[in-house]
Scaffold this motif. Structure first.
Motif, PDB file in Angstrom:
ATOM      1  N   LEU A  96      -1.864  13.792  -2.293  1.00  0.00           N
ATOM      2  CA  LEU A  96      -3.387  13.635  -1.978  1.00  0.00           C
ATOM      3  C   LEU A  96      -3.964  13.718  -0.749  1.00  0.00           C
ATOM      4  N   PRO A  97      -4.916  13.934  -0.375  1.00  0.00           N
ATOM      5  CA  PRO A  97      -5.742  14.010   0.900  1.00  0.00           C
ATOM      6  C   PRO A  97      -5.628  12.436   1.213  1.00  0.00           C
ATOM      7  N   LYS A  98      -5.123  11.947   2.461  1.00  0.00           N
ATOM      8  CA  LYS A  98      -5.081  10.608   2.947  1.00  0.00           C
ATOM      9  C   LYS A  98      -6.646  10.197   3.133  1.00  0.00           C
ATOM     10  N   GLU A  99      -6.756   8.996   2.451  1.00  0.00           N
ATOM     11  CA  GLU A  99      -7.948   8.155   2.461  1.00  0.00           C
ATOM     12  C   GLU A  99      -7.762   6.802   3.141  1.00  0.00           C
ATOM     13  N   ARG A 100      -8.788   6.081   3.473  1.00  0.00           N
ATOM     14  CA  ARG A 100      -8.772   4.786   4.143  1.00  0.00           C
ATOM     15  C   ARG A 100      -8.576   3.843   2.865  1.00  0.00           C
ATOM     16  N   LEU A 101      -7.640   2.927   2.964  1.00  0.00           N
ATOM     17  CA  LEU A 101      -7.353   2.197   1.830  1.00  0.00           C
ATOM     18  C   LEU A 101      -6.732   0.844   2.372  1.00  0.00           C
ATOM     19  N   LYS A 102      -7.271  -0.190   1.944  1.00  0.00           N
ATOM     20  CA  LYS A 102      -6.756  -1.546   2.202  1.00  0.00           C
ATOM     21  C   LYS A 102      -6.171  -2.258   0.970  1.00  0.00           C
ATOM     22  N   PHE A 103      -4.948  -2.794   1.554  1.00  0.00           N
ATOM     23  CA  PHE A 103      -3.920  -3.418   0.648  1.00  0.00           C
ATOM     24  C   PHE A 103      -4.605  -5.142   1.004  1.00  0.00           C
ATOM     25  N   ILE A 104      -4.392  -5.849  -0.104  1.00  0.00           N
ATOM     26  CA  ILE A 104      -4.689  -7.246   0.089  1.00  0.00           C
ATOM     27  C   ILE A 104      -3.473  -7.992  -0.519  1.00  0.00           C
ATOM     28  N   PHE A 105      -2.614  -8.554   0.178  1.00  0.00           N
ATOM     29  CA  PHE A 105      -1.582  -9.241  -0.337  1.00  0.00           C
ATOM     30  C   PHE A 105      -1.860 -10.859  -0.564  1.00  0.00           C
ATOM     31  N   HIS A 106      -1.518 -11.290  -1.750  1.00  0.00           N
ATOM     32  CA  HIS A 106      -1.845 -12.758  -1.929  1.00  0.00           C
ATOM     33  C   HIS A 106      -0.731 -13.418  -2.775  1.00  0.00           C
ATOM     34  N   ASN A 107      -0.561 -14.609  -2.315  1.00  0.00           N
ATOM     35  CA  ASN A 107       0.578 -15.322  -3.104  1.00  0.00           C
ATOM     36  C   ASN A 107       0.184 -16.560  -3.690  1.00  0.00           C
ATOM     37  N   GLY A 108      -1.229 -16.993  -3.713  1.00  0.00           N
ATOM     38  CA  GLY A 108      -1.352 -18.021  -4.213  1.00  0.00           C
ATOM     39  C   GLY A 108      -1.842 -18.975  -3.042  1.00  0.00           C
ATOM     40  N   TYR A 109      -1.261 -18.947  -1.870  1.00  0.00           N
ATOM     41  CA  TYR A 109      -1.424 -20.068  -0.902  1.00  0.00           C
ATOM     42  C   TYR A 109      -2.265 -19.200   0.253  1.00  0.00           C
ATOM     43  N   GLU A 110      -1.839 -18.136   0.653  1.00  0.00           N
ATOM     44  CA  GLU A 110      -2.410 -17.390   1.758  1.00  0.00           C
ATOM     45  C   GLU A 110      -2.195 -15.859   1.412  1.00  0.00           C
ATOM     46  N   GLN A 111      -2.963 -15.145   2.261  1.00  0.00           N
ATOM     47  CA  GLN A 111      -3.049 -13.638   2.105  1.00  0.00           C
ATOM     48  C   GLN A 111      -3.099 -13.003   3.411  1.00  0.00           C
ATOM     49  N   PHE A 112      -2.868 -11.767   3.318  1.00  0.00           N
ATOM     50  CA  PHE A 112      -2.900 -10.775   4.539  1.00  0.00           C
ATOM     51  C   PHE A 112      -3.396  -9.511   3.928  1.00  0.00           C
ATOM     52  N   GLU A 113      -3.995  -8.718   5.045  1.00  0.00           N
ATOM     53  CA  GLU A 113      -4.494  -7.376   4.511  1.00  0.00           C
ATOM     54  C   GLU A 113      -3.797  -6.302   5.435  1.00  0.00           C
ATOM     55  N   TYR A 114      -3.579  -5.163   5.004  1.00  0.00           N
ATOM     56  CA  TYR A 114      -2.901  -4.053   5.668  1.00  0.00           C
ATOM     57  C   TYR A 114      -3.869  -2.917   5.341  1.00  0.00           C
ATOM     58  N   LEU A 115      -4.272  -2.394   6.444  1.00  0.00           N
ATOM     59  CA  LEU A 115      -4.970  -0.917   6.142  1.00  0.00           C
ATOM     60  C   LEU A 115      -4.332   0.222   6.537  1.00  0.00           C
ATOM     61  N   LEU A 116      -4.238   0.963   5.224  1.00  0.00           N
ATOM     62  CA  LEU A 116      -3.635   2.405   5.527  1.00  0.00           C
ATOM     63  C   LEU A 116      -4.525   3.565   5.814  1.00  0.00           C
ATOM     64  N   ASN A 117      -4.439   4.371   6.824  1.00  0.00           N
ATOM     65  CA  ASN A 117      -5.366   5.580   7.263  1.00  0.00           C
ATOM     66  C   ASN A 117      -6.477   4.777   7.619  1.00  0.00           C
ATOM     67  N   PRO A 118      -6.799   3.957   8.615  1.00  0.00           N
ATOM     68  CA  PRO A 118      -7.880   3.445   9.326  1.00  0.00           C
ATOM     69  C   PRO A 118      -8.836   4.418   9.674  1.00  0.00           C
ATOM     70  N   ALA A 119     -10.070   4.127   9.434  1.00  0.00           N
ATOM     71  CA  ALA A 119     -11.220   5.165   9.743  1.00  0.00           C
ATOM     72  C   ALA A 119     -11.699   4.912  11.314  1.00  0.00           C
ATOM     73  N   VAL A 120     -12.282   5.711  11.783  1.00  0.00           N
ATOM     74  CA  VAL A 120     -12.539   5.380  13.341  1.00  0.00           C
ATOM     75  C   VAL A 120     -13.120   4.168  13.391  1.00  0.00           C
ATOM     76  N   GLU A 121     -14.086   3.670  12.517  1.00  0.00           N
ATOM     77  CA  GLU A 121     -14.915   2.566  12.805  1.00  0.00           C
ATOM     78  C   GLU A 121     -13.737   1.167  12.619  1.00  0.00           C
ATOM     79  N   ASP A 122     -13.010   1.312  11.980  1.00  0.00           N
ATOM     80  CA  ASP A 122     -11.810   0.434  12.051  1.00  0.00           C
ATOM     81  C   ASP A 122     -11.123   0.245  13.172  1.00  0.00           C
TER      82      ASP A 122
END
Length: 95
Positions: free
Chosen positions: A64-90
């Motif tokens: 599919l055409p690539k779109e901006r997508l944020k993944f949020i990973f959480h393990n109950g204690y901490e989390q991090f985010e990963y941005l796939l195909n960031p937009a110009v604003e990002d």
């Protein structure tokens, strides 16, 4: 309660992640993002370090055409985010 309406790209990624059958991971939409709840014992640093290569390999199955997508990973204690195909604003915010 507002029903989340996913875009096709987000849905395809959720399906792809779920099809990986990672034990103990709960993968669900969160607005326009994807939230991944992992077991408490999950090493987030290991996930973060390997994520770009892992997602790149998984993306080969997504036609599919690539779109901006944020993944949020959480393990109950901490989390991090990963941005796939960031937009110009990002990208401008990083600078």
């Amino acid at each position: 309660m507002k029903q989340d309406i996913m875009n096709n790209y987000q849905q395809k990624w959720i399906d792809t992640l779920r099809n990986a059958h990672v034990n103990g991971w709960e993968i669900k939409p969160q607005g326009d993002d994807i939230f991944v709840e992992m077991p408490h014992v999950t090493d987030l640093k290991l996930i973060r370090d390997n994520l770009p290569e892992t997602l790149a390999l998984m993306a080969l199955d997504i036609n599919l055409p690539k779109e901006r997508l944020k993944f949020i990973f959480h393990n109950g204690y901490e989390q991090f985010e990963y941005l796939l195909n960031p937009a110009v604003e990002d990208l401008e915010q990083e600078g």
